[in-house]
Every structure is written in structure tokens, then in C-alpha cells.
Design a protein around this motif. Structure first.
Motif, PDB file in Angstrom:
ATOM      1  N   GLU A 103       3.073 117.031  23.895  1.00 30.77           N
ATOM      2  CA  GLU A 103       1.827 117.527  23.298  1.00 30.77           C
ATOM      3  C   GLU A 103       1.045 118.375  24.293  1.00 30.77           C
ATOM      4  OE1 GLU A 103      -1.026 118.224  20.397  1.00 30.77           O
ATOM      5  OE2 GLU A 103       0.965 117.303  20.199  1.00 30.77           O
ATOM      6  N   TYR A 104       1.069 117.977  25.529  1.00 31.49           N
ATOM      7  CA  TYR A 104       0.412 118.703  26.627  1.00 31.49           C
ATOM      8  C   TYR A 104       0.936 120.141  26.706  1.00 31.49           C
ATOM      9  CZ  TYR A 104      -0.653 119.102  31.768  1.00 31.49           C
ATOM     10  OH  TYR A 104      -1.077 119.450  33.021  1.00 31.49           O
ATOM     11  N   LYS A 106       2.582 121.796  24.320  1.00 28.01           N
ATOM     12  CA  LYS A 106       2.232 122.489  23.072  1.00 28.01           C
ATOM     13  C   LYS A 106       0.836 123.099  23.157  1.00 28.01           C
ATOM     14  CE  LYS A 106       5.007 119.579  19.951  1.00 28.01           C
ATOM     15  NZ  LYS A 106       4.947 118.540  18.890  1.00 28.01           N
ATOM     16  N   ARG A 107      -0.085 122.375  23.761  1.00 27.32           N
ATOM     17  CA  ARG A 107      -1.465 122.872  23.840  1.00 27.32           C
ATOM     18  C   ARG A 107      -1.605 124.002  24.857  1.00 27.32           C
ATOM     19  NH1 ARG A 107      -5.370 117.750  22.166  1.00 27.32           N
ATOM     20  NH2 ARG A 107      -3.971 117.045  20.501  1.00 27.32           N
ATOM     21  N   GLN A 110      -0.464 126.896  22.804  1.00 22.29           N
ATOM     22  CA  GLN A 110      -1.478 127.257  21.816  1.00 22.29           C
ATOM     23  C   GLN A 110      -2.658 127.979  22.466  1.00 22.29           C
ATOM     24  OE1 GLN A 110      -2.329 123.419  20.116  1.00 22.29           O
ATOM     25  NE2 GLN A 110      -0.398 123.327  18.978  1.00 22.29           N
ATOM     26  N   CYS A 227      -9.227 123.353  25.555  1.00 23.18           N
ATOM     27  CA  CYS A 227      -7.956 123.577  24.863  1.00 23.18           C
ATOM     28  C   CYS A 227      -7.075 122.326  24.833  1.00 23.18           C
ATOM     29  CB  CYS A 227      -7.180 124.705  25.539  1.00 23.18           C
ATOM     30  SG  CYS A 227      -7.970 126.321  25.479  1.00 23.18           S
ATOM     31  N   LEU A 228      -7.166 121.501  25.863  1.00 26.45           N
ATOM     32  CA  LEU A 228      -6.279 120.350  25.978  1.00 26.45           C
ATOM     33  C   LEU A 228      -6.822 119.089  25.330  1.00 26.45           C
ATOM     34  CD1 LEU A 228      -5.123 120.700  29.708  1.00 26.45           C
ATOM     35  CD2 LEU A 228      -3.749 121.156  27.670  1.00 26.45           C
ATOM     36  N   TYR A 232      -4.239 113.465  18.671  1.00 28.40           N
ATOM     37  CA  TYR A 232      -3.180 113.966  17.792  1.00 28.40           C
ATOM     38  C   TYR A 232      -2.593 112.759  17.066  1.00 28.40           C
ATOM     39  CZ  TYR A 232       0.336 112.266  21.141  1.00 28.40           C
ATOM     40  OH  TYR A 232       1.116 111.475  21.947  1.00 28.40           O
TER      41      TYR A 232
END
Length: 499
Positions: A103-104, A106-107, A110, A227-228, A232
């Protein structure tokens, strides 16, 4: 394709704005980052896994987010990038390729970042100096005979040397703040649960670990935290979101704060005079800015804390071995790991469930007492480290210690491991060096290293501020004020990739 000659004039956010406005292309920024890596990496060993072609393909696509098209480096620990080898600094994980992004990561994508390489880290991030046997030692751009810290040492060396303005980092005992202090950078460890980990890996080290970045500017770290941060689906640990963005926190008018400060050695035996001088000079600066500073003694039983922390970390190292064996489908042996790592894994196996539970209970009680004591203060100021940056090899086992470690690997060491004197002696040099950082990992509080002091040898001496749980905005606002009062972003080390 040519790079971008004005790369040094901007932080990561500034570069992203140029890409968004069409004033420079993501391809130009990437080629600049690659050229800078090739120019200095042989001297600092910061980037251990180039991802140039992946990033070049990505640079041809469109970007969104505040860091659109900005070159970025990913620490080779915990953070999974689908399709790219992740070794965690260990030969045991050689050839392991994750199937999905964490997930880290992915962000990061993004946010618009273009990841073009992975940075060096000690084996499983267990030491505050980045010197893994598998990929070799990283070196500090301020003095290549010294360490850039750990475990995010490769990331900090790359940022300090001008390869990138910001790089990923994680912190289980100081691993964002230690390298930030060693390399003259800004680094904030967020509150526990602020930045999600997983879902591909469990939250390790009893939730002591927090992930974020090291950067040249406070602004980059603040916007990156925007952003982080956030939950989720499936996230176990959830905390209240910030009332306002962290970007707005650094823009607002500074408040007058009540700041505790201490020159206690904390987990060490003494505090180096350079570190003490840095604290006292910072107190003077804070008072000139209108803040109220009050000296305190740290409410800390050094021996009990070190013993409990060591028990928990050793237990985690034992679990790391079991997890690795399951993931890789093969048994680990002493030849797969560095002697110190293998000894910690063996120590972890020697403790029984009651030992681990007692250590965890102790840390819970410590956290309550520590945070209650500091509740009247907006933050606590200490030196980030107990000494200036150490020499490369300064924390490696001595020849006699190496013999002992190898012997421990083949002995029934349950009785020895439970002797507090043995544990305290074995970790003495490490705790003397990173004597201040670990309490905030245990309590989960936000804590930042700010590059406010350089000693007579022109080595950075970081100053650490630890805030109340959930109050990163207070720390970032203060950091922004300090950055304006005593700028550091234009300071350049001897090894630098720019002009």
C-alpha cells in the motif's frame, strides 16, 4: 535525452509543479536522476538496484499528483514493488520477487513519483549503520569514512548527495531520524498508524515501525505525509485523520510552544559534547523565536528499557526467519545470514512466551508513564544521536565479538540470553550511538530530526523533537519555522552529484 540543469533549484514538490505546468518533462527529470546516480553512486553505494528501464517506460506516460514525474528511490526493505527483487539487505532473500505493490508503494505512485531504483539497507534493518555483507557499506556524502546511518542509510546518502530531493525511509528504532541526522536532512517518523503498511506483510516489530521519507525540505515531507496518510480496507490499526492537511500546517502562523529539553544520555552512558552543544544552541534559537523552553530529566530506566526492547526485537527476528522460510519455501541456516543477525534470531528463539509478554507489558507501562510525564509540553527536544556520525565499521562486531557470535549460533543459549548483564553488554555500542530515538517508536509518538547544527568537522548533528501522539502538525509547523530561521537545504556535502 538531456537532463535538467536546474534540478538543484527545486525540491520534489517544485519539480512536480514544473512537470504539471509542462515546463520540464518527466523524462528529462529521470535522465537527470540517472546521470547523478551514475556520477556518485560508486563512492557512496546508496542505490543497490537500478530500475532505469522501468522508470523510462513510466516517464513516457502521464502523471498526476503533487509529485508528478519526480524521480524517486525506494528503500529495499518492507516496501514491495511488484516484479522487482526485494532482498531486505539479506542474501537469504536473494531472488525473491514480490507479486504486488505494498500500500505504501501504491501511494507513492499515486502521488506521481517515478521510482527508478532501490536503496541500500542493513540486513532486515536491524542496525543504525548501513553496512550489509550482501550489498556492501553505504557511505556518508559529508565524509565517506563515516556512515550515513541506518537503516535508511542508502536513502539518506542519495538525498544528501543530490541524486533525488526525497527518498523512502522507515523507522523501527530511529531509522528515519538517524540517517537524517547523519546526512543533514529532515526526517519525521509519523504517529503509529498514520501511514499504512501491508497488506502483503504483517505489521512487524510490535508496531514500532513507521514508514515515510527523508527529504531536503520540510515542505516535501509534509506534502508526502498528506499523500501517504489514511486508512485502507483491511488495515488493522486506525487512528483519527488530521483536521487539516499537513501542507496547511507548515503554512500557518507559528504558535508559541512550551518545549521540554534534555541533555540526558538516555539509553547511553554519556552525550557527546557536539550533541550537547547542538541542543543548547537550539534552545537559544527557540527562545529567540518566542518559545518557552524548560529543562527536564528523562523519565527512563535505561537498563530495563534496553532489556525489554532487545527481547522484543530478538523475538521479531526469530519470527522474521520463520516468515522467510515460509515465503521462500526453504530452511534458513547460519550461512544465509550475517553472524549478528543469526545470533539475534537464535536469541529470539531462546525466550519463551512469558519473557516476550513481560517485555511487551513493560513497554506498555513505559509508554503510559512517558506520555503522561510529557503531556504538559508541546514537544521534547533532545539530540537525535548520542554522538556525531560514526565511522564505517564502527558498530560492526570486533574480531572477539565475532568469535562469540559464531559460538552462540551453535550453543543452547537460553540461560545466557536471559541474563540482563549479557544483553546490556552485547548492545552497548548501538544504544550509546542511537541513545535517544527508540522511546518514540515504543510510544508511537511522532518524532523528527531537524538539521540545525554542524560541528567543527562540518558533520551534521541532528536535533530531535518528539510530539504528542497524533500531533505531526505541531512538529511540522515548528520545523517550518526553524527552517526559515536557520536554512539548511542549500548546504552541500563534499560528495555531491550537482554542479
Amino acid at each position: 535525452m538531456a537532463g535538467f540543469g536546474e534540478y538543484d533549484k527545486y525540491d520534489a514538490l517544485g519539480l512536480g509543479e514544473l512537470v504539471t505546468k509542462g515546463e520540464v518533462s518527466a523524462e528529462e527529470l529521470l535522465e537527470e536522476g540517472i546521470a547523478r546516480t551514475e556520477k556518485v553512486n560508486s563512492r557512496i553505494n546508496a542505490v543497490i538496484r537500478p530500475m532505469y528501464e522501468l522508470a523510462r517506460a513510466r516517464a513516457k506516460e502521464s502523471f498526476e499528483g503533487p509529485f508528478a514525474g519526480v524521480p524517486f528511490l525506494l528503500k529495499d526493505l518492507i516496501a514491495s514493488f511488484a516484479g522487482v527483487e526485494m532482498t531486505n539487505g539479506s542474501r537469504f532473500y536473494r531472488g525473491f520477487v514480490p507479486r504486488e505493490d505494498s500500500e505504501y508503494v501504491k501511494r507513492f505512485k499515486q502521488a506521481g513519483l517515478n521510482i527508478f531504483g532501490k536503496t541500500n539497507t542493513p540486513e532486515f534493518g536491524i542496525t543504525p549503520s548501513t553496512e550489509p555483507d550482501y550489498t556492501g557499506a553505504s557511505r556518508n556524502p559529508w565524509d565517506p569514512l563515516r556512515s550515513p546511518g541506518g537503516s535508511s542509510g542508502g536513502a539518506a546518502a542519495a538525498v544528501a548527495a543530490g541524486i533525488v530531493p526525497m527518498a523512502s525511509a522507515s523507522d523501527g528504532g530511529g531509522s528515519i531520524r538517524i540517517p537524517a541526522a547523519c546526512c543533514g536532512l529532515f526526517g519525521i517518523k509519523p504517529t503509529r498508524g498514520r501511514v499504512p503498511s501491508g497488506p502483503d506483510q504483517a505489521d512487524g516489530w510490535f508496531n514500532f515501525i513507521a514508514e515515510h521519507v527523508v527529504s531536503r525540505t520540510v515542505q516535501d515531507s509534509a506534502v508526502m505525509l498528506d499523500c501517504l496518510q489514511g486508512d485502507y480496507p483491511g488495515q488493522v490499526l486506525r487512528i483519527a485523520p488530521p483536521d487539516k492537511s499537513y501542507a496547511s500546517a507548515i503554512a500557518r502562523k507559528p504558535k508559541k510552544l512550551k518545549i521540554a529539553y534534555s541533555t540526558d544520555p538516555a539509553l547511553g552512558d554519556s552525550l557527546h559534547s557536539d550533541c550537547r552543544e547542538g541542543v543548547l544552541q537550539t534552545v537559544k534559537l527557540l527562545e529567540e523565536l518566542g518559545h518557552k523552553c524548560e529543562e527536564v530529566r528523562l523519565p527512563l530506566n535505561k537498563e530495563d528499557f534496553i532489556y525489554a526492547y532487545t527481547v522484543l526485537v530478538c523475538a521479531e527476528m526469530s519470527a522474521t526467519l520463520m516468515e522467510g522460510e515460509k515465503i521462500l519455501g526453504r530452511k534458513g541456516t547460519s550461512s544465509d545470514f550475517e553472524p549478528r543477525t543469526w545470533a539475534l534470531m537464535k536469541l529470539g528463539r531462546s525466550f519463551h512466551g512469558g519473557d516476550v509478554a513481560a517485555a511487551f507489558r513493560y513497554m506498555n507501562m513505559f509508554s503510559r508513564q512517558w506520555m503522561t510525564y510529557f503531556q504538559p509540553y508541546d514537544c521534547l527536544l533532545t539530540s537525535t544521536l548520542g554522538t556525531p556520525p560514526i565511522e564505517v565499521g564502527g558498530l560492526r562486531p570486533t574480531p572477539s565479538e565475532l568469535v562469540q557470535l559464531k559460538a552462540l549460533s551453535h550453543l543452547p543459549i537460553g540461560f545466557i540470553a536471559k541474563q540482563k548483564d549479557f544483553v546490556l553488554k552485547a548492545g552497548h555500542r548501538v544504544y550509546q550511538y542511537c541513545s535517544q530515538t527508540m522511546p518514540a517508536n515504543v510510544t508511537g509518538q511522532p518524532s523528527m530530526s531537524v538539521p540545525l547544527h554542524w560541528n567543527a568537522q562540518n558533520l551534521p548533528i541532528g536535533m530531535m523533537f518528539t510530539g504528542r501522539f497524533g500531533e505531526e502538525d505541531v512538529l511540522l509547523n515548528l520545523a517550518s519555522q526553524l527552517e526559515e530561521a536557520k536554512p539548511w537545504a542549500d548546504k552541500r556535502p563534499g560528495i555531491y552529484a550537482g554542479v
